[in-house]
Design an enzyme around this catalytic site. Structure first.
Site, PDB file in Angstrom:
ATOM      1  CB  SER A 126      -0.974  -0.070   1.179  1.00 12.58           C
ATOM      2  OG  SER A 126      -2.049   0.803   0.992  1.00 12.58           O
ATOM      3  CG  HIS A 239      -5.626  -2.566  -0.624  1.00 10.97           C
ATOM      4  ND1 HIS A 239      -4.655  -2.131  -1.513  1.00 10.97           N
ATOM      5  CD2 HIS A 239      -5.241  -2.089   0.606  1.00 10.97           C
ATOM      6  CE1 HIS A 239      -3.729  -1.431  -0.842  1.00 10.97           C
ATOM      7  NE2 HIS A 239      -4.068  -1.399   0.433  1.00 10.97           N
TER       8      HIS A 239
END
Length: 264
Positions: A126, A239
């Protein structure tokens, strides 16, 4: 840079979820600040590749998880994961890939200084993606870089994540329209000509936290510069990957790292 960076100030044992992995919380120096992180080492003798784990999020979002760190150590790495300044008892204030990149730089030096470590790979998840690339640019001896669901362009994050805009304006000091240079300085895309380490990009195409456009921009730039890059895109995932896929990808990326040509 302050030559004491990466120096270990304090170490305390931490209960490990894996009987074959030892965990410690480390306090170390980063540009004069005492910051904290977690070290995971396979139990027993032997020399291992170093693995710098750069977390995502900010503050309590995306905190370092002991089980995750132990998972990578179990693949045969000595893993260090900085918490970044201002977190979990560390001094200073986190600033989203601004000065807190020093914490990643100092963590790289810390890993490199450990007697059982040969070579250091960098992994960013991330927002850790930009931290990983910035650190690899700082240290040309980096063995490899893996960015998983990684941010590559800070202005793009600002555009995409309405929920993060207040935080980004506060931490970075304004918007990308008003302060383009502040966002550019946090965006490694502009300096990749200096990158020497091979890169692996892992991204879920349905990611709404960090859009796959971040991965595409990074890939395009690396290919344009004729840098070594591999890409693993997962059309069906976001994600976060399902646990069994996650385990397989961890195992595969570990093999990918270890198969990179050894560098000094």
């Amino acid at each position: 840079m302050n030559h004491h960076d990466g120096k270990i100030v304090e170490m305390t044992r931490f209960p490990s979820p894996n009987p074959n992995v030892e965990l410690r919380v480390i306090t170390y120096l980063s540009h004069g600040l005492k910051v904290k992180g977690m070290l995971a080492e396979p139990i027993g003798e032997g020399v291992y590749d170093g693995f710098l784990y750069l977390r995502g999020g900010i503050k309590n979002v995306g905190k370092v998880r002991p089980a995750r760190i132990a998972q990578f150590a179990a693949e045969g790495f000595i893993v260090f994961a900085p918490y970044y300044r201002g977190n979990q008892g560390g001094e200073g204030n986190e600033d989203f890939a601004g000065d807190d990149r020093e914490d990643a730089f100092a963590a790289f030096l810390l890993l490199k200084s450990l007697p059982r470590v040969r070579g250091v790979h960098i992994f960013g998840f991330s927002r850790g993606g930009v931290m990983a690339l910035l650190t690899a640019l700082e240290y040309p001896e980096t063995a490899s870089v893996v960015t998983w669901g990684g941010v590559s362009d800070m202005s793009l994050t600002y555009m995409e994540r309405k929920d993060l805009r207040r935080m980004m304006k506060r931490v970075i000091g304004g918007t990308p329209q008003k302060f383009p240079d502040r966002y550019q300085s946090r965006t490694p895309l502009y300096s990749l000509d200096k990158l020497t380490a091979p890169v692996l990009i892992i991204h879920g195409v349905n990611d709404s936290n960090v859009s796959v456009e971040h991965a595409y921009r990074l890939e395009r730039r690396l290919r344009l510069l004729e840098k070594p890059v591999d890409c693993w895109y997962f059309n069906e995932f976001t994600h976060y990957f399902p646990p069994e896929v996650n385990r397989k990808v961890v195992s595969d990326l570990s093999k990918w790292m270890k198969s990179r040509p050894k560098r000094c």
